[in-house]
Design an enzyme around this catalytic site. Structure first.
Site, PDB file in Angstrom:
ATOM      1  N   GLU A 130      20.063  23.036   2.057  1.00 16.64           N
ATOM      2  CA  GLU A 130      19.988  22.210   0.285  1.00 16.64           C
ATOM      3  C   GLU A 130      19.928  22.925  -0.664  1.00 16.64           C
ATOM      4  O   GLU A 130      20.416  22.013  -1.840  1.00 16.64           O
ATOM      5  CB  GLU A 130      18.891  20.929   0.583  1.00 16.64           C
ATOM      6  CG  GLU A 130      18.653  20.128  -0.295  1.00 16.64           C
ATOM      7  CD  GLU A 130      19.518  18.608  -0.501  1.00 16.64           C
ATOM      8  OE1 GLU A 130      19.603  19.359  -2.029  1.00 16.64           O
ATOM      9  OE2 GLU A 130      20.151  18.615   0.076  1.00 16.64           O
ATOM     10  N   GLU A 131      19.090  23.920   0.100  1.00 17.88           N
ATOM     11  CA  GLU A 131      18.063  24.867  -1.920  1.00 17.88           C
ATOM     12  C   GLU A 131      19.260  26.105  -2.016  1.00 17.88           C
ATOM     13  O   GLU A 131      19.647  26.776  -3.245  1.00 17.88           O
ATOM     14  CB  GLU A 131      16.836  24.359  -1.776  1.00 17.88           C
ATOM     15  CG  GLU A 131      16.387  22.757  -1.924  1.00 17.88           C
ATOM     16  CD  GLU A 131      16.947  22.473  -2.755  1.00 17.88           C
ATOM     17  OE1 GLU A 131      17.364  23.069  -3.828  1.00 17.88           O
ATOM     18  OE2 GLU A 131      16.277  21.081  -2.885  1.00 17.88           O
ATOM     19  N   SER A 183      19.500  11.748  -9.505  1.00 13.77           N
ATOM     20  CA  SER A 183      18.130  12.565  -8.732  1.00 13.77           C
ATOM     21  C   SER A 183      17.631  13.451  -9.601  1.00 13.77           C
ATOM     22  O   SER A 183      16.702  12.891  -9.931  1.00 13.77           O
ATOM     23  CB  SER A 183      19.429  13.971  -8.483  1.00 13.77           C
ATOM     24  OG  SER A 183      18.893  15.268  -7.674  1.00 13.77           O
ATOM     25  N   ASP A 230      17.550   7.858   2.028  1.00 15.72           N
ATOM     26  CA  ASP A 230      17.895   9.501   1.263  1.00 15.72           C
ATOM     27  C   ASP A 230      17.188   9.989   1.670  1.00 15.72           C
ATOM     28  O   ASP A 230      15.504   9.925   2.422  1.00 15.72           O
ATOM     29  CB  ASP A 230      17.429   8.868   0.176  1.00 15.72           C
ATOM     30  CG  ASP A 230      17.875  10.177  -0.546  1.00 15.72           C
ATOM     31  OD1 ASP A 230      17.902  11.038  -0.496  1.00 15.72           O
ATOM     32  OD2 ASP A 230      17.357  10.245  -2.095  1.00 15.72           O
ATOM     33  N   HIS A 248      21.065  10.116  -0.108  1.00 12.15           N
ATOM     34  CA  HIS A 248      20.930  10.584  -1.658  1.00 12.15           C
ATOM     35  C   HIS A 248      22.302  10.604  -2.805  1.00 12.15           C
ATOM     36  O   HIS A 248      21.752  10.831  -3.628  1.00 12.15           O
ATOM     37  CB  HIS A 248      20.401  11.991  -1.958  1.00 12.15           C
ATOM     38  CG  HIS A 248      20.024  12.450  -2.949  1.00 12.15           C
ATOM     39  ND1 HIS A 248      19.275  11.837  -3.212  1.00 12.15           N
ATOM     40  CD2 HIS A 248      20.396  13.662  -3.507  1.00 12.15           C
ATOM     41  CE1 HIS A 248      18.691  12.637  -4.400  1.00 12.15           C
ATOM     42  NE2 HIS A 248      19.689  13.650  -4.826  1.00 12.15           N
TER      43      HIS A 248
END
Length: 749
Positions: free
Chosen positions: A206-207, A610, A685, A717
């Protein structure tokens, strides 16, 4: 927090003027969200074969834009042809496993069919995962071979470098398939429950822009692979609400300030079967950021990032023993950004980038980590290293600059020198937005180009910029799908605003038949978050922008401090106060818009998804902005609810920075709403958990504050699929029409 494109997360209304029967040259949401795509035949995932004789790419089907096939084109004469027909091989796609759904969500893959593929180093094979199984296309005879047909999904499949094996992860274990014998060999067998082998953990996917958990050595002798133990991670119970019911999911979600998964790295010797653990240091609370092999396979390079992200170490590892030593460290007062610029040369030297000068630049190092020279310099950031031609000593990189100064709204590929520090030379023309993929020896590249009047084009080029052949010319002529609407396509205007000593770039698009003597409502599009590319680009714009201009809105976007690839100072201005500089800049832009004679100052709305949803909420509660409406989708509303790597990078931990977390919480600001609010959120989500929305919903109801809401059962999401996206856009335009548009109350005199 990877960017969710605004084009896929906004909405319209069957009751709006645009959705009614209209002239054939007026773009409607019904046409935007139907097949074939109005963007034309856009090639995605384009790559050149290692031998330079074939170009492969993904293309959406004409009968269903959400399904992709794999195509190929010879680099010489000959027409493109379909290499893998997704629906011919798997007519009934069926349901993906929850693990694969989550993985695709992390990678922002919404399409079905062929969504990824890879070459072996010789270019003999193309490997393509398809709906949970693995297919292999042979260059020699063009035949497609199905390698798996199992109930479980095979994920993260790869062809080994020399093309002797195929590997994948199944049921949390790594499997090797011998192409000569057809035999499967499990490399691990204890992956289950909270233990996963060769898989990138949630945070990495994800990051950290790391989507894999294993790496073949170039000679195929070794495989480096991760072991992930999620047992320390908190369980965050959440309901996954669909249209037919609800399921309680006990998700392992590493929230800011709380424990992460334990990640170990091992190396398996394919000759002996032995497996050794890599020494990543005594502190286990770290991030495994990147793993790379030297060309000779004798050294494994590992990037280890500290939990506070202020230190990034480069480790040199002996694959036979797992022993490691730190050969280089990058440090920063705020945080050290991760990148994919690390490149090992054949002689053991390597290239890597850092921001020590205040801008990201490329540097040459010897094999022991001693810096030899700068490769690039100037008041602009290198966005990424594209390729190195070791024979000519030429280095290729992407940047947004001109004459050594940053130019954020354009992007090109440039050439520099490995042997001396020189002024870079542009390889691709100026005037628009280029993305490139350079082949291994850096003798050719695939270039993808667009500008506000040119939809995405793809072509194969020699490394000097000479075009060899079109892959998808996508000419906007009379036969193009968008041709009926091109007469009403508006060319955006670009400009700058000064804020706190920084230059902010903006883009404005006015409605067709714009009359500067009249006043128009404005829709401010926002993302605003750090760690993403620029939003304001001289590129082909989302077709949804034209839906807004057709509805009579001026569409405006400004990249606030922290957003886009800019200087280190521009980005770190938000440190420990994530969102506050952004809302200051958006409010400044709103006040400037209100001074324009053709803007209706009482009819300005902000919309985003987001981080853009978060920023929309902040801006609607900012009295300096004084907006009439906000459309906030999938918004994180309190940063202690979000994940570790993203949040702590910018905010530190809640324990270390309680004032910063309190100042950026949306709830205390809700009394200051200046206009109408529409909240949107996916009810499944797993990234920005639904609780981010329900806490705001509950607080507004407790205050007896009216607001509007649109929830999406089963959606994560991002909202996926043409029918639901059409509903989104209908909802959005209906809300805008009632709050700032044709049906809104006229502005007071």
């Amino acid at each position: 927090m990877r960017t969710i494109l605004l084009a896929s997360t906004i909405l319209l209304s069957a009751g709006s003027a645009v959705a009614q029967e209209s002239p054939s040259n007026i773009l409607t949401p019904e046409r935007v969200f139907s097949s074939p795509s109005l963007n034309g035949p856009v090639a995605k995932g384009v790559s050149l074969s290692p031998d330079g004789q074939l170009v492969a790419f993904l293309r959406s089907r004409e009968d269903n834009v959400d399904v992709q096939d794999l195509w190929a084109a010879p680099t010489g004469e000959g027409e493109p042809y379909k290499l893998i027909d997704a629906r011919a091989l798997v007519p009934d796609a069926g349901e993906l496993s929850e693990a694969e759904k989550a993985r695709r969500e992390r990678m922002r893959i919404s399409a079905r069919g062929v969504v990824d593929y890879s070459w072996d180093q010789q270019g003999r094979y193309i490997l393509a995962p398809l709906e949970g199984d693995i297919f292999l296309a042979s260059r020699a005879d063009g035949k497609v071979r199905r390698l798996t047909e199992t109930a479980a999904d095979e994920i993260d499949a790869k062809v080994s470098p020399k093309g002797n094996y195929v590997s994948w992860v199944r049921d949390q274990n790594l499997v090797i398939y011998d192409l000569a014998t057809g035999q499967e060999t499990p490399i691990t067998d204890d992956g289950a429950g909270l233990i996963a082998w060769a898989t990138a953990e949630f945070i990495a996917q994800e990051e950290m822009d790391r989507d894999t958990g294993y790496w073949w050595s170039p000679d195929e002798r070794y495989i480096a692979l991760t072991r992930v133990d999620e047992s320390p991670v908190d369980i965050v119970p959440r309901f996954e609400i669909t249209g037919t019911g609800a399921t309680m999911v006990e998700q392992r979600y590493p929230r800011a300030g709380r424990p992460n998964a334990l990640v170990e790295l091992y190396v398996r010797d394919q000759q002996t079967g032995a497996r050794v653990k890599v020494d990543l240091g005594s502190n286990t609370d770290i991030y495994l950021a990147r793993v790379d092999w030297a060309d000779d396979g004798k050294t494994l390079y590992v990037q280890r990032q500290s939990r506070d992200q202020k230190t990034l170490d480069l480790l040199s590892v002996d694959p036979a023993t797992g022993a490691s030593r730190v050969i280089l460290s990058q440090k920063a007062q705020a945080w050290v950004d991760l990148n994919n610029d690390f490149h090992v040369l054949a002689d053991g030297r390597f290239i890597w980038s850092n921001e020590d000068s205040g801008w990201r630049h490329l540097y040459l190092y010897d094999r022991n980590g001693r810096q030899l020279r700068a490769i690039t310099r100037g008041d602009y950031p290198v966005k990424h290293l594209d390729g190195v031609n070791e024979q000519t000593g030429e280095v290729y990189f992407t940047a947004s600059m001109r004459d050594g100064k940053e130019l954020p709204i354009e992007q090109q590929m440039f050439r520099a020198s490995l042997n001396r520090t020189v002024d870079p030379v542009a390889v691709t023309p100026a005037g628009g937005w280029w993305n490139v993929s350079v082949n291994g020896p850096a003798t050719a590249y695939v270039g993808n180009y667009s500008d506000p009047k040119t939809p995405p084009q793809s072509a194969l080029y020699r490394i000097d910029g000479t075009r060899v052949r079109w892959i998808e010319e996508n000419r906007l002529d009379a036969d193009h799908a968008f041709a009926p609407y091109v007469s009403r396509l508006r060319t955006p205007e670009f400009g700058t605003i000064q804020s706190h000593g920084e230059t902010l770039v903006w883009r404005m698009t006015t409605p067709p038949d714009f009359d500067p003597s009249k006043k128009y409502p404005v829709v401010m599009q926002v993302y605003g978050g750090p760690g993403t590319g620029a939003g304001v680009q001289k590129s082909w714009q989302p077709l949804t922008n034209q839906l807004l201009t057709e509805a009579g809105y001026i569409v405006f976007r400004v990249d606030n401090r922290g957003e886009g690839d800019r200087s280190q100072a521009f980005e770190t201005s938000l440190y420990r106060r994530l969102g506050l500089p952004a809302v200051e800049d958006q409010a400044l832009a709103a006040k400037w818009l209100k001074t324009l004679p053709y803007v209706d100052p009482d009819h300005i709305a902000v919309m985003g998804w987001s981080f853009g949803g978060f920023l929309s909420l902040l801006t609607l509660t900012d009295k300096d902005a004084d907006l009439a409406a906000a459309l906030a989708g999938a918004a994180p509303t309190e940063w202690s609810l979000y994940d570790t790597h993203y949040t702590e990078r910018y905010m530190s931990t809640p324990q270390d920075n309680p004032d910063g977390y309190a100042a950026t919480d949306v709830l205390p600001r809700l009394d200051d709403l200046t206009g109408r609010l529409l909240i949107l959120h996916g009810m499944a989500d797993d990234n920005v958990i639904f609780g981010n929305a329900t806490r705001v919903i509950d607080a507004l109801q407790a205050k007896s504050t009216p607001f509007e809401m649109m929830l999406y059962p089963g959606q994560r999401h991002g909202v996926r699929g043409e029918p639901r996206q059409l509903q989104q856009w209908r909802t959005y335009l209906d809300f805008l029409d009632r709050t700032i548009g044709k049906r809104a109350e006229p502005a007071a005199d």
